[in-house]
Design a protein around this motif. Structure first.
Motif, PDB file in Angstrom:
ATOM      1  N   ALA A 224       0.800  -1.427   0.069  1.00 21.17           N
ATOM      2  CA  ALA A 224       0.069  -0.197   0.366  1.00 21.17           C
ATOM      3  C   ALA A 224       0.679   1.185   0.148  1.00 21.17           C
ATOM      4  CB  ALA A 224      -1.071   0.220   1.280  1.00 21.17           C
ATOM      5  N   MET A 225       1.890   1.475  -1.080  1.00 15.91           N
ATOM      6  CA  MET A 225       2.491   2.407  -0.991  1.00 15.91           C
ATOM      7  C   MET A 225       1.873   3.956  -1.793  1.00 15.91           C
ATOM      8  SD  MET A 225       6.414   3.280  -1.731  1.00 15.91           S
ATOM      9  CE  MET A 225       6.488   2.661  -4.217  1.00 15.91           C
ATOM     10  N   VAL A 226       1.816   4.924  -1.457  1.00 16.08           N
ATOM     11  CA  VAL A 226       1.556   5.673  -2.453  1.00 16.08           C
ATOM     12  C   VAL A 226       1.917   6.132  -3.664  1.00 16.08           C
ATOM     13  CG1 VAL A 226       0.782   8.495  -2.873  1.00 16.08           C
ATOM     14  CG2 VAL A 226       0.122   6.923  -0.277  1.00 16.08           C
ATOM     15  N   PRO A 227       1.008   6.160  -4.982  1.00 15.74           N
ATOM     16  CA  PRO A 227      -0.002   5.968  -5.207  1.00 15.74           C
ATOM     17  C   PRO A 227      -0.490   4.621  -5.464  1.00 15.74           C
ATOM     18  CG  PRO A 227       1.167   6.561  -7.318  1.00 15.74           C
ATOM     19  CD  PRO A 227       2.183   5.658  -6.123  1.00 15.74           C
ATOM     20  N   LEU A 228      -0.155   3.882  -5.030  1.00 17.51           N
ATOM     21  CA  LEU A 228      -0.448   2.166  -5.313  1.00 17.51           C
ATOM     22  C   LEU A 228      -1.145   1.305  -3.921  1.00 17.51           C
ATOM     23  CD1 LEU A 228       2.722   0.896  -6.747  1.00 17.51           C
ATOM     24  CD2 LEU A 228       0.975   1.742  -7.298  1.00 17.51           C
ATOM     25  N   HIS A 229      -2.112   2.690  -3.149  1.00 19.98           N
ATOM     26  CA  HIS A 229      -2.599   2.506  -2.177  1.00 19.98           C
ATOM     27  C   HIS A 229      -4.209   2.073  -1.516  1.00 19.98           C
ATOM     28  CE1 HIS A 229      -3.568   6.625  -2.474  1.00 19.98           C
ATOM     29  NE2 HIS A 229      -3.548   7.098  -0.988  1.00 19.98           N
ATOM     30  N   PHE A 230      -4.865   2.937  -2.831  1.00 16.94           N
ATOM     31  CA  PHE A 230      -5.868   2.946  -3.391  1.00 16.94           C
ATOM     32  C   PHE A 230      -6.631   1.395  -2.855  1.00 16.94           C
ATOM     33  CE2 PHE A 230      -4.088   1.149  -6.946  1.00 16.94           C
ATOM     34  CZ  PHE A 230      -5.643   0.690  -7.513  1.00 16.94           C
ATOM     35  N   TRP A 231      -6.571   0.958  -3.645  1.00 14.20           N
ATOM     36  CA  TRP A 231      -6.983  -0.906  -2.753  1.00 14.20           C
ATOM     37  C   TRP A 231      -7.663  -0.844  -1.282  1.00 14.20           C
ATOM     38  CZ3 TRP A 231      -5.071  -3.921   0.669  1.00 14.20           C
ATOM     39  CH2 TRP A 231      -3.745  -3.994  -0.068  1.00 14.20           C
ATOM     40  N   LEU A 232      -6.275  -0.235  -0.297  1.00 11.75           N
ATOM     41  CA  LEU A 232      -6.677  -0.801   1.431  1.00 11.75           C
ATOM     42  C   LEU A 232      -7.925   0.324   1.947  1.00 11.75           C
ATOM     43  CD1 LEU A 232      -3.408  -1.390   3.168  1.00 11.75           C
ATOM     44  CD2 LEU A 232      -4.990  -0.279   4.223  1.00 11.75           C
ATOM     45  N   PRO A 233      -7.884   1.509   1.576  1.00  5.38           N
ATOM     46  CA  PRO A 233      -9.305   1.780   2.201  1.00  5.38           C
ATOM     47  C   PRO A 233     -10.063   1.610   2.159  1.00  5.38           C
ATOM     48  CG  PRO A 233      -7.344   3.098   1.995  1.00  5.38           C
ATOM     49  CD  PRO A 233      -6.881   2.300   1.563  1.00  5.38           C
ATOM     50  N   ASP A 234     -10.089   0.784   1.037  1.00  8.09           N
ATOM     51  CA  ASP A 234     -11.934  -0.049   0.798  1.00  8.09           C
ATOM     52  C   ASP A 234     -12.041  -1.308   0.537  1.00  8.09           C
ATOM     53  OD1 ASP A 234     -12.315   3.189  -0.541  1.00  8.09           O
ATOM     54  OD2 ASP A 234     -11.716   2.762  -2.070  1.00  8.09           O
ATOM     55  N   SER A 235     -10.726  -1.367   0.643  1.00 11.15           N
ATOM     56  CA  SER A 235     -11.169  -2.866   1.995  1.00 11.15           C
ATOM     57  C   SER A 235     -10.908  -3.607   2.938  1.00 11.15           C
ATOM     58  CB  SER A 235      -9.646  -3.656   0.876  1.00 11.15           C
ATOM     59  OG  SER A 235      -9.741  -3.409  -0.336  1.00 11.15           O
ATOM     60  N   TYR A 236      -9.710  -3.121   3.065  1.00 12.24           N
ATOM     61  CA  TYR A 236      -9.665  -3.397   4.981  1.00 12.24           C
ATOM     62  C   TYR A 236     -11.436  -2.900   6.450  1.00 12.24           C
ATOM     63  CZ  TYR A 236      -4.739  -5.077   4.226  1.00 12.24           C
ATOM     64  OH  TYR A 236      -4.263  -6.142   3.873  1.00 12.24           O
ATOM     65  N   PRO A 237     -12.224  -1.665   6.090  1.00 12.15           N
ATOM     66  CA  PRO A 237     -12.311  -1.985   6.722  1.00 12.15           C
ATOM     67  C   PRO A 237     -13.906  -2.453   7.070  1.00 12.15           C
ATOM     68  CG  PRO A 237     -11.532   0.628   6.038  1.00 12.15           C
ATOM     69  CD  PRO A 237     -11.196  -0.558   5.059  1.00 12.15           C
ATOM     70  N   ASN A 238     -14.030  -3.173   5.585  1.00 13.11           N
ATOM     71  CA  ASN A 238     -15.201  -3.823   5.519  1.00 13.11           C
ATOM     72  C   ASN A 238     -15.087  -5.513   6.176  1.00 13.11           C
ATOM     73  OD1 ASN A 238     -17.345  -1.926   4.118  1.00 13.11           O
ATOM     74  ND2 ASN A 238     -15.693  -2.328   2.634  1.00 13.11           N
ATOM     75  N   ALA A 239     -13.873  -6.322   6.493  1.00  9.99           N
ATOM     76  CA  ALA A 239     -13.514  -7.033   7.340  1.00  9.99           C
ATOM     77  C   ALA A 239     -14.204  -6.677   8.845  1.00  9.99           C
ATOM     78  CB  ALA A 239     -12.390  -7.514   6.982  1.00  9.99           C
ATOM     79  N   PRO A 240     -14.155  -8.181   9.095  1.00  8.04           N
ATOM     80  CA  PRO A 240     -14.726  -7.681  10.900  1.00  8.04           C
ATOM     81  C   PRO A 240     -13.257  -7.216  11.595  1.00  8.04           C
ATOM     82  CG  PRO A 240     -14.805 -10.184   9.435  1.00  8.04           C
ATOM     83  CD  PRO A 240     -14.863  -9.673   8.771  1.00  8.04           C
ATOM     84  N   ALA A 241     -13.942  -7.348  12.469  1.00  4.96           N
ATOM     85  CA  ALA A 241     -11.987  -6.365  13.253  1.00  4.96           C
ATOM     86  C   ALA A 241     -11.038  -7.372  13.380  1.00  4.96           C
ATOM     87  CB  ALA A 241     -13.029  -6.163  15.172  1.00  4.96           C
ATOM     88  N   PRO A 242     -11.002  -8.041  13.774  1.00  2.00           N
ATOM     89  CA  PRO A 242      -9.939  -9.899  14.030  1.00  2.00           C
ATOM     90  C   PRO A 242      -9.295  -9.721  12.475  1.00  2.00           C
ATOM     91  CG  PRO A 242     -11.593 -10.501  14.546  1.00  2.00           C
ATOM     92  CD  PRO A 242     -11.984  -8.905  14.594  1.00  2.00           C
ATOM     93  N   VAL A 243     -10.296  -9.935  11.592  1.00  2.00           N
ATOM     94  CA  VAL A 243      -8.971  -9.818  10.536  1.00  2.00           C
ATOM     95  C   VAL A 243      -8.868  -9.155   9.937  1.00  2.00           C
ATOM     96  CG1 VAL A 243     -10.260 -10.593   7.692  1.00  2.00           C
ATOM     97  CG2 VAL A 243     -11.485 -11.566   9.584  1.00  2.00           C
ATOM     98  N   THR A 244      -9.956  -7.953  10.220  1.00  2.00           N
ATOM     99  CA  THR A 244      -8.991  -6.545   9.863  1.00  2.00           C
ATOM    100  C   THR A 244      -7.459  -6.356  10.734  1.00  2.00           C
ATOM    101  OG1 THR A 244     -11.142  -5.362   9.223  1.00  2.00           O
ATOM    102  CG2 THR A 244      -9.087  -3.866   9.461  1.00  2.00           C
ATOM    103  N   ALA A 245      -7.875  -7.089  11.878  1.00  2.00           N
ATOM    104  CA  ALA A 245      -6.391  -6.459  12.419  1.00  2.00           C
ATOM    105  C   ALA A 245      -5.472  -7.479  11.947  1.00  2.00           C
ATOM    106  CB  ALA A 245      -6.354  -7.051  13.999  1.00  2.00           C
TER     107      ALA A 245
END
Length: 508
Positions: A224-245
């Motif tokens: 997730a190095m900028v400018p290749l990071h765009f996918w992470l803020p849209d993917s991680y927050p939608n998973a359950p907390a332990p999976v995201t952690a």
């Protein structure tokens, strides 16, 4: 001793197989998973001590000596990150079991969580220990397969959309990775990293640059190095907390490790790496500014995750032993602190029933323990003394000051990004823990079977989170000895000969 590097990979695979065979007994699956990760953590600790005392520990698989055969290499860098990653995975598993995400909520038990969790652990271990590019590629594919199953276990519209974004970007980077491996093999007739460290130097400068940039893009996407990071803020927050952690703590750092290993071993820089320093600046600032603008607590933490990847990229860009030492120490602390914050976020959402910061408040009075669990990792991430984050950032700032004018300017950006991080986390503190609690709470995902909007929280969820807080505090307490280990790891990365001799048995 040469058998030990195989165990962090074999034990989770065997454990996953057992959990599949015994899928009808959830309790047995839990015991197998917890025991397996405990054993892997123990092996990682032994390997770290051995690698620090006597040098890299190498296992030649199948009796075929490198560079022809596959080699697993456990050196100071890989074993330190493996140990911290496994401890985080163990704590997150305890949290997941208590939250019942492992059993897919309260309605039904699932036989897929534990096998996939252990397979992901095996992929992480293989990535840290891989001694050749193709095995490294295989490890990322193992992690991709397991992580896709974990991120899409709740079949809601949001999770499926997030999973599709995640897997599409991951498959694209995997295709680029496989292409890069093929090009490296076509140019050098080997994929063994130790052997490549010498053969790549005989290639033309233009070809070396192309291969270096291809691998940089591959691991830049995954880290997730900028400018290749765009996918992470849209993917991680939608998973359950332990999976995201788990993802936040492990996957991006594995990718950063792969970037460090390939760039320092195959494409070394005698001077500060200007391109990487620019990437570091962009990643630190854009991630921090993105976090400041968020109202969703999980998206805010996701942007902070992106921002602090830039701190590690700064250490890589300095391209000397001190910078790499600081980057290694920062990665070790970052694995722990980001996982902790996402677990705390899960506890906050469980109590408030919402991910929106402006709908929270008053938790300092109703849950002071939760306030403490948030405050300690928050101060660590912001780099306030005497936390581990402060020690690691101090090493990076010292490395930048010694490296030259350009690195000194980037070191100033580190300070700015740290203040922005502090501002974002203070905003979370004010909105979540101060004020009065909102009268109405909403389930952020009506289809989620996990219990939210309630004060009923199993104590192991708090215990697992507190355990990670203790690990982060231990990193600060033992910062001196750890800095010595990471200092030797940084020197190894710059020298390169020790790694090559350990694997191939001959000096270049």
């Amino acid at each position: 001793m040469t058998v030990l590097p195989t165990l962090p990979v074999l034990l989770p695979i065997l454990g996953a197989a057992l959990t599949v065979v015994l899928g009808t007994s959830v309790a047995t699956q839990r015991v197998i998973a917890l025991t397996t990760l405990g054993a892997v953590a123990t092996v990682a600790g032994v390997l770290l001590v051995a690698a620090d005392r006597t040098g890299p520990v190498v296992a030649a698989l199948g009796g075929w000596a490198p560079p022809v055969g596959i080699a697993l290499v456990a050196d100071r860098l890989s074993t330190l990150l493996l140990l911290v990653s496994t401890l985080v995975a163990l704590a997150v598993l305890v949290y997941a079991i208590s939250q019942r995400i492992a059993d897919y909520g309260r309605r039904m038990a699932s036989s897929t969580f534990y096998p996939m969790y252990l397979v992901l652990s095996a992929g992480v271990s293989l990535a840290y220990l891989s001694g050749d590019l193709f095995t490294l590629f295989v490890s990322f594919e193992i992690m991709l397969t397991a992580s896709y199953v974990l991120i899409t276990r709740r079949t809601t519209t949001q999770t499926i959309r997030a999973g599709m974004t995640y897997v599409t970007v991951s498959l694209l980077s995997s295709l680029l990775f496989l292409t890069a491996v093929a090009m490296v093999y076509a140019a050098t007739a080997t994929v063994n990293l130790a052997d490549l460290s010498e053969r790549v130097q005989t290639l033309s400068p233009g070809l070396r640059t192309v291969l270096s940039l291809m691998l940089l893009v591959v691991f830049g996407i995954k880290a997730a190095m900028v400018p290749l990071h765009f996918w992470l803020p849209d993917s991680y927050p939608n998973a359950p907390a332990p999976v995201t952690a788990l993802f936040a703590g492990l996957l991006t750092k594995v990718s950063f490790y792969a970037m460090v290993r390939t760039q320092t071993l195959l494409f070394p820089h005698d001077q500060p790496w200007t391109l990487m320093l620019w990437f570091a600046v962009a990643t630190m600032l854009i991630g921090a500014l993105g976090a400041v603008a968020q109202n969703d607590i999980n998206r805010l933490l996701s942007f902070l995750l992106v921002s602090h990847i830039g701190f590690m990229l700064f250490g890589l860009g300095v391209s000397d032993a001190r910078g790499l030492s600081g980057a290694t120490l920062y990665a070790a602390h970052h694995i722990t602190v980001l996982a902790t914050l996402f677990l705390v976020s899960g506890l906050i959402v469980r109590r408030t029933g919402t991910v929106a910061l402006d709908r929270m408040g008053g938790l300092l009075r109703t849950s002071p323990a939760l306030a403490v669990l948030f405050a300690i990792p928050a101060m660590t991430l912001a780099g306030l003394p005497p936390t581990a984050g402060f020690v690691a950032k101090l090493q990076l700032l010292q490395a930048g000051a010694e490296a030259g004018v350009g690195s000194t300017v980037v070191a100033g950006v580190v300070i700015v990004a740290s203040f922005l991080t502090l501002y974002a986390l203070v905003k979370v503190w004010v909105r979540v823990f101060w004020g009065t609690q909102a009268q109405t709470v909403e389930d952020p995902d009506p289809d989620d079977e996990l219990e939210v909007g309630t004060a009923r929280t199993p104590w192991p969820m708090y215990a697992a989170t507190a355990g990670l807080v203790v690990v982060s505090l231990a990193i600060a307490v033992f910062a001196g000895p750890l800095s010595e280990v990471t200092g030797r790891a940084g020197a190894d990365l710059v020298a390169r000969d020790g790694y090559r001799v350990a694997v191939l048995g001959s000096a270049p």
